[in-house]
Each structure stands twice: as C-alpha cells, then as structure tokens.
Design a protein around this motif. Structure first.
Motif, PDB file in Angstrom:
ATOM      1  N   ALA A   1      45.344  39.885  36.585  1.00 27.99           N
ATOM      2  CA  ALA A   1      46.350  40.645  35.989  1.00 27.99           C
ATOM      3  C   ALA A   1      45.650  40.514  34.381  1.00 27.99           C
ATOM      4  CB  ALA A   1      47.439  40.106  35.761  1.00 27.99           C
ATOM      5  N   VAL A   2      45.410  41.936  33.866  1.00 28.44           N
ATOM      6  CA  VAL A   2      45.032  41.976  32.393  1.00 28.44           C
ATOM      7  C   VAL A   2      46.277  42.626  31.628  1.00 28.44           C
ATOM      8  CG1 VAL A   2      43.175  42.880  30.905  1.00 28.44           C
ATOM      9  CG2 VAL A   2      42.862  42.112  33.457  1.00 28.44           C
TER      10      VAL A   2
ATOM     11  N   VAL B   1      36.645  45.981  28.115  1.00 31.99           N
ATOM     12  CA  VAL B   1      36.644  44.723  28.372  1.00 31.99           C
ATOM     13  C   VAL B   1      37.690  44.446  29.541  1.00 31.99           C
ATOM     14  CG1 VAL B   1      37.394  42.325  27.829  1.00 31.99           C
ATOM     15  CG2 VAL B   1      35.793  43.780  26.278  1.00 31.99           C
ATOM     16  N   SER B   2      38.639  45.113  29.730  1.00 26.05           N
ATOM     17  CA  SER B   2      39.615  44.819  30.715  1.00 26.05           C
ATOM     18  C   SER B   2      39.159  45.588  31.849  1.00 26.05           C
ATOM     19  CB  SER B   2      41.038  45.415  30.380  1.00 26.05           C
ATOM     20  OG  SER B   2      41.048  46.920  30.111  1.00 26.05           O
TER      21      SER B   2
ATOM     22  N   ALA C   1      35.282  42.449  37.898  1.00 28.12           N
ATOM     23  CA  ALA C   1      34.775  41.194  38.293  1.00 28.12           C
ATOM     24  C   ALA C   1      35.704  40.448  39.195  1.00 28.12           C
ATOM     25  CB  ALA C   1      34.513  40.131  37.103  1.00 28.12           C
ATOM     26  N   ILE C   2      37.020  40.414  39.074  1.00 26.89           N
ATOM     27  CA  ILE C   2      37.995  39.612  39.815  1.00 26.89           C
ATOM     28  C   ILE C   2      39.149  40.829  40.040  1.00 26.89           C
ATOM     29  CG2 ILE C   2      39.574  37.665  39.928  1.00 26.89           C
ATOM     30  CD1 ILE C   2      37.710  36.221  38.220  1.00 26.89           C
TER      31      ILE C   2
ATOM     32  N   VAL D   1      33.017  38.624  31.077  1.00 27.30           N
ATOM     33  CA  VAL D   1      33.139  38.303  32.484  1.00 27.30           C
ATOM     34  C   VAL D   1      32.448  36.844  32.788  1.00 27.30           C
ATOM     35  CG1 VAL D   1      32.168  38.937  34.543  1.00 27.30           C
ATOM     36  CG2 VAL D   1      33.288  40.750  33.089  1.00 27.30           C
ATOM     37  N   GLU D   2      31.082  36.910  32.106  1.00 23.12           N
ATOM     38  CA  GLU D   2      30.704  35.371  32.285  1.00 23.12           C
ATOM     39  C   GLU D   2      31.275  34.283  31.768  1.00 23.12           C
ATOM     40  OE1 GLU D   2      27.694  34.758  34.078  1.00 23.12           O
ATOM     41  OE2 GLU D   2      27.918  37.103  34.593  1.00 23.12           O
ATOM     42  N   ALA D   3      32.150  34.355  30.515  1.00 22.00           N
ATOM     43  CA  ALA D   3      32.842  33.434  30.136  1.00 22.00           C
ATOM     44  C   ALA D   3      34.106  32.867  31.098  1.00 22.00           C
ATOM     45  CB  ALA D   3      33.403  33.651  28.716  1.00 22.00           C
TER      46      ALA D   3
END
Length: 78
Positions: free
Chosen positions: A22-23, A10-11, A17-18, A70-72
C-alpha cells in the motif's frame, strides 16, 4: 508538478517490486521543498527510505531514482 511526477514514478516502482504494497502519497501535509519516502511497518515503526532535504542544489538531487528506493525497501524488509 515535479514533486507529483517523481512521487508517481517512485510509487509505481514500489508497487511493481511488491504487488500488495500500500502506497500513500502525502498522508500528512508535506514539508515545503522536500521529498521523502518512508516505510511504515506493521508494528507502527517508521523507516526512512529516502530523504532529499539536505541534497541539492541542483534541484534534481532532491529526487531519488526509483530503483534506489526499491533497493532500500527490499533491504528494510529483509
């Protein structure tokens, strides 16, 4: 192991995506048997992007597809 593997996927998807995002993985101790993804905005507000707490069994329902998160994220930033 399953939680770490899904968190890494997920990270990676969020960073893809961006670019400047910062994750942080588990900035606080996580809840037992839970998988959640939250966005902390610049103003300090928090938006939940995914929660698997009330999902499952089976266990695989507790984890999102990276594209879903990513969509959320994109819809939360719009």
């Amino acid at each position: 192991r399953v939680y770490g593997r899904n968190a890494a996927a997920v990270s990676e998807a969020l960073r893809g995506a961006i670019a400047h995002l910062a994750v942080d993985i588990n900035p606080r101790p996580p809840r037992r048997n839970s998988f959640e993804v939250s966005l902390v905005k610049e103003d300090g507000s928090t938006v939940e992007l995914w929660s698997g707490i009330r999902k499952g069994p089976p266990r695989k329902l507790k984890f999102p597809q990276p594209e879903t998160v990513v969509e959320a994220l994109k819809s939360s930033l719009a």
